[in-house]
Design an enzyme around this catalytic site. Structure first.
Site, PDB file in Angstrom:
ATOM      1  N   ASP A 252       0.881  -1.148   0.000  1.00 36.59           N
ATOM      2  CA  ASP A 252       0.000   0.000   0.000  1.00 36.59           C
ATOM      3  C   ASP A 252       0.932   1.214   0.000  1.00 36.59           C
ATOM      4  O   ASP A 252       2.117   1.108   0.319  1.00 36.59           O
ATOM      5  CB  ASP A 252      -0.936   0.000   1.211  1.00 36.59           C
ATOM      6  CG  ASP A 252      -2.155   0.892   0.949  1.00 36.59           C
ATOM      7  OD1 ASP A 252      -2.061   1.772   0.073  1.00 36.59           O
ATOM      8  OD2 ASP A 252      -3.186   0.710   1.622  1.00 36.59           O
TER       9      ASP A 252
HETATM   10  C1  BGC Z   1      -5.002   3.119  -0.050  1.00 32.18           C
HETATM   11  C2  BGC Z   1      -5.002   2.095  -1.166  1.00 32.18           C
HETATM   12  C3  BGC Z   1      -4.822   2.792  -2.479  1.00 32.18           C
HETATM   13  C4  BGC Z   1      -3.513   3.571  -2.439  1.00 32.18           C
HETATM   14  C5  BGC Z   1      -3.198   4.318  -3.707  1.00 32.18           C
HETATM   15  C6  BGC Z   1      -3.804   4.038  -0.120  1.00 32.18           C
HETATM   16  O1  BGC Z   1      -3.978   5.108   0.741  1.00 32.18           O
HETATM   17  O2  BGC Z   1      -5.046   2.458   1.186  1.00 32.18           O
HETATM   18  O3  BGC Z   1      -6.202   1.360  -1.150  1.00 32.18           O
HETATM   19  O4  BGC Z   1      -4.854   1.876  -3.527  1.00 32.18           O
HETATM   20  O5  BGC Z   1      -3.590   4.524  -1.400  1.00 32.18           O
HETATM   21  O6  BGC Z   1      -4.040   5.385  -3.874  1.00 32.18           O
END
Ligand code: BGC
Length: 721
Positions: A252
């Site tokens: 993530d």
């Molecule tokens: C989220 C993810 C997301 C990523 C990219 C993170 O803050 O938890 O689900 O895909 O950001 O935007």
């Protein structure tokens, strides 16, 4: 001489689409330098990672998210890039998809969103999410598929297969145990092996082993002391060891924290890192990511074995060969009428009719001169806010527009906002500047003059609502809505409440409102779908993918101390263990407001007497259960037949119900059909913590057959030998 020429002109295996995938991967790997391999393992921009320019191997472009392809983001910040060709179609959020209980729709959904992502030149779409609904306060529940591991497993597999048909990798997230937003970056989750294997892992396992997902996203939180983006147990042992995952583990954004762990514990692509601990801003060179120079130095110094790097590079190459370098990759398509139809079908099938007394619904326009629509959610865009799943849409039909389209020709449709929430902003609340009393008084004044009130409220995508980065603060409806609904009830007008939310809410007014509809976040086709259910053009058939409790403390996660939810800021212990959702409510005999699997229809169904094909089964047998279902009402409709098993005598405590099969059947008025459910006995076991395997104990089981987890029509005893 001619031999030499041929050799010079020969296409290397990695460029030959006719060659098997693994041969291409090995060939490419053999041609790469150490630096080129390391470059594959970390971001080069906010949403992309490098290819191998010298060899013509393309970069990987990723995009959020689970219910639409997000607008383009700047190279090096979270800001939007302001393209003018990136307005997408918003599909319903995944709680809605789960509510359809219809895996065929999940396949169509996956295919449509895969086509959108392909058209936008994405190799990876960052979804679907299958974190289990543990608490109704989790701000991201709307992105997930509910509280039941079996339902989520059955829905996630066809979604992934659909996406990947377009040569776009699904990225299943957030692996694992990211069941709240509070302290998500560091909270250390502790739970039993049983809860892990029986509740929180099955949907991920199905996504990997059956759905064959090409990538997976590690979660922000810790599990047993280690961050999940480089967690030995989750990634080395379970994902890549037991499940034989051959794709790439992606962090993530900002989820990596340590080079050593990232190298050794199966992280393949590091995204979004800033080593100052922030993930939202800052300038930190990609070359200093944990899996960039520090990794390279470690390899050169002999600290890390080359095989660790080769394994990561192989996985990233596999991802590239499966997507941008796949010979079978179609071209995709974007915001097509076909995609709108998929979005509309999912929205219409996912809406859940919770209550319908006094025949309020479907709305008969002949009965009313004046319809008053009340509530901010009738006009609010629900694709804005919410965090990473936010979308820039080509269009979004509001509920008010849908209602006007449906009834405007025959009735006067007026609108009162009633309450106001303020604009959406990431990570903070901005209260509305509008005066709450004025809005309420106006709504009541207009209600007195109406014949029917359609209240459209619920939650929204603001911070501390259904939103990433913060959990809801209370189980109640926000922005003074309970007071407003109470005042509307006092007008004694006919009234229906439509809740737009991705979470359950307390309904202190439930007994005074005759009709309640749960409408989720429905995306571009929102207003059309809501209106079609209100008008009866569509007969609702959605079923709740999670329990609506009467009050917060009724949920397992909220029945213990703070350590159980939301944790003490360092640690969190899942004390409700395997009893999540209806497993808790039913085992503890707590009456829910609305049960898992529940949802009404405008018609009535009769479930006949079920039979099973044998009196006794071996552990490897499959129970074939047949039952006739009749539509005894006046309109076509669909019912979901659900089978929950109970192990009558067990050496370990088991929930009184566990969903093990379901089938949705569409029936014309008066029609009946025989539904067959197949229940492999091997799936009836519990996770045995001593042998570390699932175990089915012989003896008496009961199959509870019903139309919700609480509406059990028959109990069918079955013996397992
Ligand atoms: C989220 C993810 C997301 C990523 C990219 C993170 O803050 O938890 O689900 O895909 O950001 O935007």
């Amino acid at each position: 001489m001619s031999f030499g020429l041929q050799a010079q002109n020969a296409v290397p295996a990695y460029l030959d689409p006719a060659k098997p995938l693994e041969e291409r991967v090995e060939n490419a790997l053999s041609l790469m330098t150490v630096e080129e391999k390391v470059a594959l393992c970390h971001a080069q921009s906010k949403f992309s990672s490098a290819g191998v320019p010298r060899l013509g191997i393309p970069e990987i472009w990723m995009s959020d998210g689970p219910h639409g392809v997000r607008a383009e983001i700047e190279w090096d910040s979270w800001g939007y890039a302001n393209f003018t060709n990136d307005s997408c179609l918003a599909f319903p959020a995944l709680t809605c998809l789960a509510s359809t209980f219809n895996p065929e729709l999940a396949a169509r959904y996956g295919q449509a969103i895969g086509e959108e992502a392909r058209y936008r030149n994405k190799e990876v779409i960052l979804g679907p999410g299958v974190n289990i609904y543990r608490s109704p306060l989790n701000g991201r529940n709307f992105e997930y598929m509910g509280e039941d591991p079996y339902l989520a497993s059955k829905m996630v597999v066809p979604y992934i297969q659909g996406v990947q048909k377009s040569g776009v990798a699904a990225c299943v997230k957030h692996f694992a145990l990211n069941n709240q937003e509070n302290w998500r970056g560091h909270i250390d989750v502790e739970l039993s092996d049983r809860a892990l294997y029986e509740i929180y892992l099955p949907a991920f396992k199905a996504a990997v082993m059956e759905g064959k997902a090409w990538s997976i996203m590690g979660s922000y939180n810790k599990f047993r002391g280690e961050h999940c983006c480089h967690n030995d147990l989750l990634l080395n042992k379970i994902l890549k060891g037991d499940w034989k995952f051959d794709g790439a583990v992606i962090t993530d954004w900002g989820g990596a924290h340590d080079t050593d762990q990232a190298v050794r514990n199966s992280l393949d692509i590091e995204m979004g890192t800033y080593t100052n601990g922030l993930t939202t801003s800052g300038t930190f060179p990609y070359s200093e990511f944990y899996l960039a120079n520090p990794f390279l130095k470690g390899i050169k110094a002999g600290k890390y074995d080359m095989s660790l790097l080769n394994d990561k590079a192989r996985r990233v190459l596999r991802l590239i060969f499966r997507t941008s370098m796949s010979p079978n990759r179609p071209w995709g398509s974007f915001v097509t009428p076909e995609h709108s139809k998929v979005a509309a079908d999912v929205a219409k099938e996912g809406i859940v009719l919770l209550k319908n007394d006094q025949n309020i619904l479907p709305v008969n326009p002949k009965l009313y001169k004046k319809i008053l629509v009340v509530g901010e959610n009738a006009t609010r865009k629900m694709t804005i806010g919410g965090g990473s799943s936010e979308l820039k849409t080509k269009y979004e039909i509001s509920p008010l527009q849908g209602i006007k389209n449906a009834f405007g020709a025959q009735c006067e449709v007026k609108y009162a906002m009633g309450y106001a929430s303020g604009p959406s902003a990431y990570g903070r609340e901005i209260p509305s500047k509008l005066n709450a009393d004025t809005l309420l008084n106006e709504a009541i004044r207009m209600a007195k003059d109406a014949d029917l009130i359609l209240y459209v409220g619920g939650l929204n995508k603001n911070h501390f609502q259904d939103c990433e980065g913060g959990d809801r603060k209370t189980y109640d409806l926000p922005f003074g809505q309970n007071k407003l609904i109470g005042e509307l009830i006092k007008t004694q007008k006919r009234m229906a409440v439509v809740l737009v939310s991705g979470n359950a809410v307390a309904m202190p007014w439930v007994n005074q409102v005759p009709a309640i509809v749960q409408a989720w976040y429905l995306g571009s086709e929102s207003g059309n779908a809501i209106a079609s259910v209100l008008s009866g053009e569509i007969n609702p058939s959605g079923k709740l993918p999670f329990t609506f409790g009467v009050k917060l403390n009724d949920y397992g996660a909220h029945s213990f101390d703070k350590l159980c939810f939301p944790g003490d800021s360092i640690k969190e212990v899942y004390k409700e263990d395997i009893l999540v959702g209806y497993r808790w409510f039913d085992t503890k005999n707590i009456a829910p407001q609305f049960a898992f699997g529940y949802g009404l229809s405008y018609t009535t169904f009769q479930v006949g007497k079920a039979s099973v094909d044998k009196p006794k089964y071996g552990k490897n047998d499959t129970v074939k259960l047949t039952v006739s279902v009749a539509n005894t009402g006046k309109v076509e409709g669909a019912e979901v037949i659900q089978a929950y098993i109970q192990d009558k005598i067990s050496s370990v405590p088991r929930p009184v119900k566990e969903l093990k099969a379901f089938s949705k059947v569409i029936l014309k008025a008066g029609e009946s059909k025989v539904v067959t459910l197949e229940l492999p006995v091997s799936e009836w076991g519990f996770y045995d913590e001593t042998t570390k395997t699932f175990k089915v104990e012989p003896g008496q089981f009961v199959i509870n057959l019903g139309t919700s987890s609480r509406d059990i029509k028959q109990q069918i005893p079955v013996t397992v030998e």
